[in-house]
Enzyme design. Structure first.
Site, mmCIF file in Angstrom:
data_model
loop_
_atom_site.group_PDB
_atom_site.id
_atom_site.type_symbol
_atom_site.label_atom_id
_atom_site.label_comp_id
_atom_site.label_asym_id
_atom_site.label_seq_id
_atom_site.Cartn_x
_atom_site.Cartn_y
_atom_site.Cartn_z
ATOM 1 C CG LEU A 44 -45.456 -18.849 -22.938
ATOM 2 C CD1 LEU A 44 -46.198 -19.848 -23.816
ATOM 3 C CD2 LEU A 44 -45.115 -19.477 -21.587
ATOM 4 C CB SER A 45 -38.917 -18.543 -24.210
ATOM 5 O OG SER A 45 -39.424 -19.742 -24.743
ATOM 6 C CD GLU A 46 -38.272 -17.509 -28.462
ATOM 7 O OE1 GLU A 46 -37.428 -16.594 -28.417
ATOM 8 O OE2 GLU A 46 -38.208 -18.531 -27.771
ATOM 9 C CB THR A 47 -45.809 -15.774 -29.074
ATOM 10 O OG1 THR A 47 -46.014 -15.782 -27.652
ATOM 11 C CG2 THR A 47 -47.152 -15.941 -29.766
#
Length: 286
Positions: A44-47
């Site tokens: 995902l774009s960020e974890t």
């Protein structure tokens, strides 16, 4: 090792919209390469990784460590994953504190509940004017022949902001399809890690939004970031001066869409207000 993990859609009040983030609850710090491997797996774009501090648990503690990783690298600031992290602590762990404090690479970030929304206390990163001639090929790759009104750059966040001319409308912003390979080919200096394209909201009684935006970040492995709070620390600084407003409502025109409320405080910081939906919970087994 077993790690609780959640998927949270941020800046939306319905599932499968807004910006998804993976949130991991960490008892003790991990190796950096393991953080990065988990983020790449989540893709995902960020974890985000929330770490307990001072031996407090996730329900009673008020202060936590927080780090964010894109699929390629650690990032210094992420709004939607911070919103998602607070949502997990407030909604899933029933945290009893009125305000949560996250210790991050960007300093202390505060999040509190207000009715059905969460309010994040963030820095305000006002961008500076950028000479278009220096990046003309990148601009061409980003917006084609659409007219440009302003180009600004935030050195703190490494975000380039491109404001389309007011003659453009929302449909033209939505129709943009910049190729990730072309953006990467035309920016190799490391100065930019994401590109924000923004447009003033229509001046009509039917338009409720002050401005629109889209965000592209292939430099960190994210072709398009659906809704990003860190970009709005730059957008808020720009649009508040142009619109002469301290309170603004913004919409990010990705395919998932997302609504962000912004309020510039008297102390010069920024309240970013949004909702979040927790759609998945599970366990990472490492």
């Amino acid at each position: 090792m077993e790690i609780p993990v959640f998927t949270v859609d941020a800046f939306t009040n319905v599932p499968f919209k807004g910006n998804p983030a993976a949130i991991c609850l960490i008892e003790n710090e991990l190796r950096d390469d393991l953080y990065q491997s988990i983020a790449a797996e989540m893709n995902l774009s960020e974890t985000a990784f929330i770490t307990r501090l001072n031996s407090m648990d996730f329900s009673s503690g008020a202060r936590f460590g927080l780090r964010w990783f894109s699929p390629k690298n650690e990032v210094p600031l992420c709004g939607h994953a911070t919103l998602a992290s607070a949502a997990v602590l407030f909604y899933m762990r029933k945290n009893v504190n009125p305000v949560l404090v996250f210790e991050t690479l960007s300093g202390e970030l505060y999040v509190r509940q207000h009715e059905e929304s969460l309010i994040m206390d963030f820095p305000l990163n006002k961008p500076k004017p950028q000479d278009q001639r220096e990046i003309k090929d990148l601009l061409k790759a980003a917006v084609g022949d659409l007219p440009i009104q302003d180009v600004c750059y935030s050195p703190t966040t490494k975000k380039l902001m491109v404001r389309l001319a007011d003659a453009c409308d929302r449909s033209e912003l939505v129709s943009l399809r910049p190729e990730a390979e072309s953006l990467l080919r035309n920016e190799t200096t490391g100065k930019i890690n994401s590109l924000i394209i923004t447009l003033k909201g229509a001046e009509s009684t039917q338009s409720v939004y002050d401005f629109y935006s889209r965000v592209f970040a292939p430099w960190v492995g994210v072709p398009e970031d659906p809704v990003t709070g860190s970009a709005h620390t730059v957008l808020a600084g720009y649009w508040s001066e142009k619109l002469k407003k301290k309170k603004m409502l913004a919409y990010q025109c990705s395919s998932r869409g997302g609504e962000v409320k912004l309020e510039i405080r008297n102390d010069g910081r920024l309240d970013i207000i949004g909702q979040a939906q927790i759609i998945l919970q599970g366990t990472l087994k490492i």
